[in-house]
Design an enzyme around this catalytic site. Structure first.
Site, PDB file in Angstrom:
ATOM      1  N   HIS A   1      -7.429  -1.968  21.444  1.00 11.65           N
ATOM      2  CA  HIS A   1      -8.382  -1.470  22.447  1.00 11.65           C
ATOM      3  C   HIS A   1      -9.819  -1.529  21.894  1.00 11.65           C
ATOM      4  O   HIS A   1     -10.506  -0.507  21.795  1.00 11.65           O
ATOM      5  CB  HIS A   1      -8.017  -0.036  22.886  1.00 11.65           C
ATOM      6  CG  HIS A   1      -8.597   0.333  24.226  1.00 11.65           C
ATOM      7  ND1 HIS A   1      -7.961   1.148  25.119  1.00 11.65           N
ATOM      8  CD2 HIS A   1      -9.767  -0.003  24.819  1.00 11.65           C
ATOM      9  CE1 HIS A   1      -8.694   1.312  26.200  1.00 11.65           C
ATOM     10  NE2 HIS A   1      -9.818   0.613  26.037  1.00 11.65           N
TER      11      HIS A   1
ATOM     12  N   GLU B   1      -0.959   3.966  23.815  1.00 13.48           N
ATOM     13  CA  GLU B   1      -1.917   3.653  22.750  1.00 13.48           C
ATOM     14  C   GLU B   1      -2.046   4.849  21.819  1.00 13.48           C
ATOM     15  O   GLU B   1      -2.119   5.984  22.308  1.00 13.48           O
ATOM     16  CB  GLU B   1      -3.280   3.294  23.354  1.00 13.48           C
ATOM     17  CG  GLU B   1      -3.218   2.030  24.201  1.00 13.48           C
ATOM     18  CD  GLU B   1      -4.558   1.661  24.845  1.00 13.48           C
ATOM     19  OE1 GLU B   1      -5.588   2.292  24.509  1.00 13.48           O
ATOM     20  OE2 GLU B   1      -4.564   0.744  25.677  1.00 13.48           O
TER      21      GLU B   1
ATOM     22  N   ARG C   1      -6.689  -1.607  31.720  1.00 14.53           N
ATOM     23  CA  ARG C   1      -5.853  -0.482  31.323  1.00 14.53           C
ATOM     24  C   ARG C   1      -4.404  -0.969  31.242  1.00 14.53           C
ATOM     25  O   ARG C   1      -3.921  -1.665  32.157  1.00 14.53           O
ATOM     26  CB  ARG C   1      -5.950   0.665  32.341  1.00 14.53           C
ATOM     27  CG  ARG C   1      -7.225   1.491  32.244  1.00 14.53           C
ATOM     28  CD  ARG C   1      -7.307   2.297  30.949  1.00 14.53           C
ATOM     29  NE  ARG C   1      -8.490   3.135  30.872  1.00 14.53           N
ATOM     30  CZ  ARG C   1      -9.639   2.796  30.286  1.00 14.53           C
ATOM     31  NH1 ARG C   1      -9.782   1.604  29.736  1.00 14.53           N
ATOM     32  NH2 ARG C   1     -10.644   3.647  30.240  1.00 14.53           N
TER      33      ARG C   1
HETATM   34  C1  GLV Z   1     -12.845   1.687  27.656  1.00 12.37           C
HETATM   35  O1  GLV Z   1     -11.698   1.416  27.790  1.00 12.37           O
HETATM   36  C2  GLV Z   1     -13.675   2.317  28.647  1.00 12.37           C
HETATM   37  O2  GLV Z   1     -13.167   2.731  29.700  1.00 12.37           O
HETATM   38  O3  GLV Z   1     -14.882   2.435  28.395  1.00 12.37           O
END
Ligand code: GLV
Length: 324
Positions: free
Chosen positions: A285, A266, A237
């Protein structure tokens, strides 16, 4: 009567059909403030919600008085106020297993592309700059046999250790809340404190959830302890790293490079200094973003919601103490 649920992320047709077989479904386009208002009736009667993104906190819960289950299409659940869910007795379901190998692949891709400057040199080729034999200004740094440090040894950390140690002959160091026997036995991973991890890692790979304890865990002080030749990889994160401090460290040569799949904000704002630094690989991401894995996550989330609303939870529950 079938229980009502709000779906706030679109699903593949077969999974949507499965959801419809069990529930009366209202599909909306995200958990935005506007949608909360527009679909207030659906939230007022919803016993379940399924989707990803958007805050689920006490303010949200006040609008969903009948809610019994929240099913997120993700492993991370920092969008959810778990204490508020616990107080209200709402089960939180997530998808912790299906994405492990894919996210570890993404982390390894970031290690390789940051070290070997894959994105940067590929762009130079496209721009027509490859006119003669390449010289040192195209060279990267080695990955194999370098020390890979893992911050957070969960499922993904373990899958990364497997790739790095068995595939790339990398010694593994790690820091986590507790020792991980499988990592130590199978991949000879050495447990160490955070300072040692920072000082010794050639690649520092962060695979931590976002919590109050991990917020800005890596800041100016921590970056200063890293080797000037080190590469920082974050696919957990964004806010685990103080992004402003990271930008300064990358500009000032405090560390060599960074490979980032996650950011403090993001989508990453177009004017982020990270986008103009040549020693940064920035991905949108994509940790779990393959067709196969995203399907698997959606399927798990649907199964999780069905299990939880029919009282058959066996796995994937964040707050199983509510089941007792
Ligand atoms: C992606 O970032 C998730 O938490 O699955």
């Amino acid at each position: 009567m079938k229980p009502s649920v709000v779906l706030y992320k679109s699903l593949p047709d077969d999974l949507r059909q499965r959801l419809d077989e069990h529930f009366t479904v209202t599909e909306i386009n995200g958990l935005t403030a506007e949608n909360l208002e527009k679909h207030a009736e659906a939230f007022a009667s919803a016993e379940g919600i399924l989707g990803s993104g958007g805050k689920v906190d006490s303010e949200f819960l006040a609008k969903a008085p009948k809610l019994r289950v929240a099913s997120t299409v993700s492993v991370g659940y920092d969008n959810f106020d778990v204490d508020a869910l616990n107080q209200r007795g709402v089960l939180l379901m997530h998808t912790p297993t299906v994405l492990t190998e894919t996210v570890a692949d993404t982390m390894m891709a970031l290690v390789l592309s940051s070290a070997r400057r894959v994105v940067e040199v590929a762009e130079r080729v496209k721009a027509g700059e490859w006119q003669s034999n390449i010289g040192p200004d195209w060279f990267g740094i080695d990955v194999h046999h370098k020390k890979l440090g893992i911050l957070g040894m969960g499922r993904i950390g373990l899958a990364l250790a497997q790739r790095a140690h068995l595939g790339f002959s990398m010694p593994i160091l790690y820091n986590a809340r507790k020792h991980h026997d499988a990592a130590e036995q199978r991949f000879d991973a050495q447990y160490c404190d955070l300072d040692t991890l920072l000082k010794e890692s050639d690649f520092l790979c962060i695979s931590l959830p976002l919590t109050e304890q991990t917020h800005h865990l890596i800041g100016r002080e921590q970056l200063a302890k890293m080797k000037p030749s080190a590469v920082l990889i974050n696919a957990g994160r964004g806010p685990v790293v103080d992004e402003q401090a990271l930008i300064e460290a990358l500009k000032d040569g405090i560390i060599h490079a960074a490979g980032l799949d996650v950011f403090e904000q993001e989508p990453l704002p177009a004017d982020s200094p990270l986008l103009s630094l040549p020693n940064v690989v920035a991905l949108p991401h994509i940790g779990s973003a393959t067709h196969e894995t995203r399907y698997g996550m959606a399927k798990d989330a649907v199964d999780n919601l069905i299990a939880a609303l029919t009282g058959k939870v066996e796995k994937n529950c964040v707050n199983p103490q509510l089941l007792k």
